[in-house]
Enzyme design. Structure first.
Site, PDB file in Angstrom:
ATOM      1  N   HIS A 215     -10.432 -13.547   4.366  1.00  0.00           N
ATOM      2  CA  HIS A 215      -9.536 -13.096   3.300  1.00  0.00           C
ATOM      3  C   HIS A 215      -9.672 -14.036   2.121  1.00  0.00           C
ATOM      4  CE1 HIS A 215      -5.850 -12.266   1.037  1.00  0.00           C
ATOM      5  NE2 HIS A 215      -5.878 -11.078   1.617  1.00  0.00           N
TER       6      HIS A 215
ATOM      7  N   HIS B 246       0.821  -1.217   0.000  1.00  0.00           N
ATOM      8  CA  HIS B 246       0.000   0.000   0.000  1.00  0.00           C
ATOM      9  C   HIS B 246       0.852   1.263   0.000  1.00  0.00           C
ATOM     10  CE1 HIS B 246      -3.044  -2.748   2.272  1.00  0.00           C
ATOM     11  NE2 HIS B 246      -2.966  -3.036   0.993  1.00  0.00           N
TER      12      HIS B 246
END
Length: 417
Positions: free
Chosen positions: A169, A106
């Site tokens: 996830h 990120h």
């Protein structure tokens, strides 16, 4: 019926015919004795599989606490004061502690974002840094061939504590646990090596045992051991309803079992239309994160149905490679073919979306430019109501609907499977 659907910081209202709605997949009702900081304190007093935190940190000179970045709902500002109080009680000074935000792939964060995540008191007491601010140390290789390259403050620490929230996830089974290390504070190359396993059938939501990708990221712990974790489960308002502390495997598994009680949703059949949202900010900042709701929504939609995916995506795609892959493909199938021979981090999200598009249409309600959305194989809308109305127009007035207001957290399962 009228429903409020999370969309950035301003929810949208949608009206649906009662007769068409098969269900609204809210979390299961689970009674909890404590919540928030009180629940964190309870778990800190009852670690699973380890000595007490105070015993573990006593005498340590380089303690690192790894926690989530701005794209995650982890309430570090609630957990850290409780954690640090016990660390200080063991005689550790603030200057011996570094908080590392696990960025994975990120973007870097502003100082204002760091302060927001940990709270002003903690931010002023303890050094707070992004994992991307440092070089990386090679600590070994997993049996599966993944390099364990870890950012220097974490690699050189004499005590590692990892924080995280546990949710489903789409290929690691569950978040939390070892994911703070891999991919959290790992290199892009290491993340790519691990995530290349996402195309395997055993890498899917809600699966830990027999998940080859999960095994590989937990194998990294042999090279980079973690001394203690604090993992939390959040409700739909992002309040802590359960906390586990202690061993990074044993405590994490206990948290996963609670998550299943809370968010695993059995459905009797798949629906023609699935209306799914991440639940609003911060989980829908970009499409890279909003994709998680799409991934869970795919388990609830019929073949050739429509998924109405709701996410603000104010920051656009959220990842450069992801955007490049989506825009360069002529059709979704190109992305699936490409990932089989040219795995790239970011491209994996594009391929995951393409695999959904092979079986259902996706109507995207977002702030992104309409032409851009069309170029990434989705149909753009600015309003949830418009998208739902169009879905009924295409599939007929009798089309069935399932609503997933917190799609990134809720895992639909047909029957007893």
């Amino acid at each position: 019926m009228k429903l409020e659907i999370g969309f950035g910081t301003t929810p949208q209202i949608v009206e649906l015919p009662d007769k068409n709605v098969d269900g609204i997949l809210y979390p299961n009702e689970v009674t909890v004795a404590t919540t928030g900081a009180e629940e964190v304190n309870r778990s800190l007093s009852h670690p699973i599989g380890t000595r007490s935190l105070e015993e573990i940190v006593k005498g340590k000179e380089r303690i690192v606490i790894v926690t989530s970045d701005i794209t995650r709902p982890m309430p570090s500002h609630v957990v850290l004061p409780q954690l640090l109080e016990r660390v200080y009680a063991a005689g550790v000074k603030p200057e011996s502690i570094t908080i590392v935000f696990a960025l994975g792939s990120h973007r870097t964060q502003t100082e204002e974002e760091k302060l927001h995540l940990v709270g002003e008191s903690v931010y002023r007491q303890v050094r707070c840094v992004d994992s991307s601010e440092f070089d990386f140390v090679h600590m070994g290789t997993t049996p599966g061939g993944t390099p364990v390259d870890i950012c220097r403050p974490v690699a050189e620490a004499d005590c590692r504590i990892c924080l995280g929230n546990i949710e489903y996830h789409y290929f690691a089974g569950y978040s939390g646990g070892a994911k703070a290390i891999m991919p959290g504070v790992s290199t892009r190359a290491a993340i790519q090596a691990n995530h290349s396993r996402m195309v395997r059938p055993d890498a899917c939501a809600g699966k830990l045992e027999g998940n080859s990708l999960r095994k590989d990221l937990e194998d990294a712990l042999v090279c980079c051991p973690v001394d203690f974790i604090v993992n939390v489960v959040l409700d739909e308002t992002k309040q802590i309803v359960y906390s586990v502390c202690g061993d990074i495997i044993t405590a994490h598994r206990a948290g996963c079992r609670f998550l299943d009680r809370f968010y695993r949703k059995e459905i009797s059949r798949k629906a023609d239309i699935v209306l799914v949202s991440q639940g609003g900010a911060p989980k829908d900042l970009n499409l890279y994160q909003t994709q998680k709701a799409l991934e869970n929504g795919k388990y609830a939609v019929k073949e050739n149905g429509i998924i109405v995916l709701v996410g603000s995506c104010r920051e656009g795609m959220g990842e450069r490679v992801f955007e490049e892959w989506m825009l360069r493909a002529d059709r979704p199938s190109d992305l699936i073919k490409r990932i089989e021979t040219d795995f790239q981090l970011g491209g994996h999200k594009a391929a995951a979306i393409a695999m959904v598009l092979e079986h259902a249409k996706v109507f995207l309600v977002s702030h992104m430019e309409k032409e851009f959305v069309r170029n990434i194989f989705m149909t753009p809308f600015s309003s949830v109501q418009e998208a739902v109305d169009q879905a009924f127009e295409e599939l007929g007035a009798e089309a069935s609907v399932l609503v997933m207001p917190f799609g990134g957290s809720t895992l639909p399962v047909v029957g007893d499977t």
